[in-house]
Design an enzyme around this catalytic site. Structure first.
Site, short mmCIF file in Angstrom:
data_model
loop_
_atom_site.label_atom_id
_atom_site.label_comp_id
_atom_site.label_asym_id
_atom_site.label_seq_id
_atom_site.Cartn_x
_atom_site.Cartn_y
_atom_site.Cartn_z
N GLY A 46 0.51 2.58 5.09
CA GLY A 46 -0.34 3.63 5.63
C GLY A 46 -1.73 3.07 5.89
N GLN A 51 -10.73 3.23 7.34
CA GLN A 51 -10.48 1.91 6.76
C GLN A 51 -10.73 0.78 7.75
OE1 GLN A 51 -6.48 3.25 5.00
NE2 GLN A 51 -7.13 1.55 3.68
N CYS A 95 -3.94 -0.09 -2.29
CA CYS A 95 -4.64 0.26 -1.07
C CYS A 95 -5.13 -1.01 -0.37
CB CYS A 95 -5.83 1.16 -1.40
SG CYS A 95 -6.81 1.70 0.01
N LEU A 96 -5.01 -1.03 0.94
CA LEU A 96 -5.48 -2.18 1.70
C LEU A 96 -7.00 -2.34 1.59
CD1 LEU A 96 -3.26 -1.75 4.89
CD2 LEU A 96 -2.91 -3.34 2.98
N HIS A 137 -2.71 10.05 0.11
CA HIS A 137 -3.59 8.90 -0.01
C HIS A 137 -4.40 8.70 1.28
CE1 HIS A 137 -4.34 4.62 -1.46
NE2 HIS A 137 -4.63 4.52 -0.17
N GLU A 138 -3.71 8.73 2.43
CA GLU A 138 -4.40 8.51 3.71
C GLU A 138 -5.32 9.66 4.07
OE1 GLU A 138 -4.40 5.55 4.66
OE2 GLU A 138 -2.66 4.96 3.47
N HIS A 141 -8.56 9.32 2.37
CA HIS A 141 -9.46 8.40 3.07
C HIS A 141 -10.30 9.14 4.11
CE1 HIS A 141 -8.69 4.37 1.63
NE2 HIS A 141 -7.38 4.53 1.75
#
Length: 171
Positions: A46, A51, A95-96, A137-138, A141
């Site tokens: 995701g 991000q 997470c990235l 999660h996304e 963000h």
């Protein structure tokens, strides 16, 4: 498609609330495609526009991506919102934008998400388990919330200190 640079904590841009997308235009579709390419290259499931430094309410999710077989089935959403939540699930999230760190986070076990797809059509998606966690999660963000914000202040502080130190060592 172009790969984009993924911001890492503690970058202040990750803490800003993203702006709604008036409509899914060609430019937004290009952003979605570039985000997907970036996500796949980083081996994520995701990615949210903040991000990659874009303050728009856009996410891409693909929890079924099989790198071995190259099968991709991304879900693109603009202006996603959770319209229903049920149950509770603990998930070890990563997470990235918070590389090399994971932690158990409590999320809703089943959700429904409403948003605009890449064709500017409203869609409602039911999700559970990893897909429900990924959407939550996304969407976090988009509101300037990282998964580490769901942890105790001590755990969050330790992770942020490690990330700051790593950034200083690579600059």
């Amino acid at each position: 498609m172009a790969r984009m640079t993924i911001l890492t904590a503690p970058d202040s841009r990750l803490k800003r609330k993203a702006l709604p997308v008036p409509a899914v235009t060609d430019a937004v579709r290009r952003l979605m495609e570039d985000m997907a390419e970036t996500m796949y290259h980083a081996q994520g499931i995701g990615l949210a526009a903040p991000q990659v430094g874009v303050s728009q309410r856009v996410i891409v999710v693909d929890v079924q991506y099989c790198q071995k077989e190259g099968k991709r089935n991304p879900i693109f959403l603009a202006n996603p919102e959770i319209i229903r939540k049920e149950g509770e699930i603990q998930w070890n999230e990563g997470c990235l934008s918070v590389p090399e760190h994971t932690a158990e986070v409590t999320r809703a076990a089943q959700i429904q998400v409403r948003g605009l797809d890449q064709h500017n059509r409203e869609v409602i998606i039911a999700a559970d388990e990893v897909m429900a966690v990924c959407f939550q999660h996304e969407i976090d963000h988009l509101d300037g919330v990282l998964f580490i914000d769901h942890l105790s202040s001590l755990k969050r502080s330790i992770i942020l200190q490690k990330l700051k130190k790593k950034k200083q060592n690579t600059e």
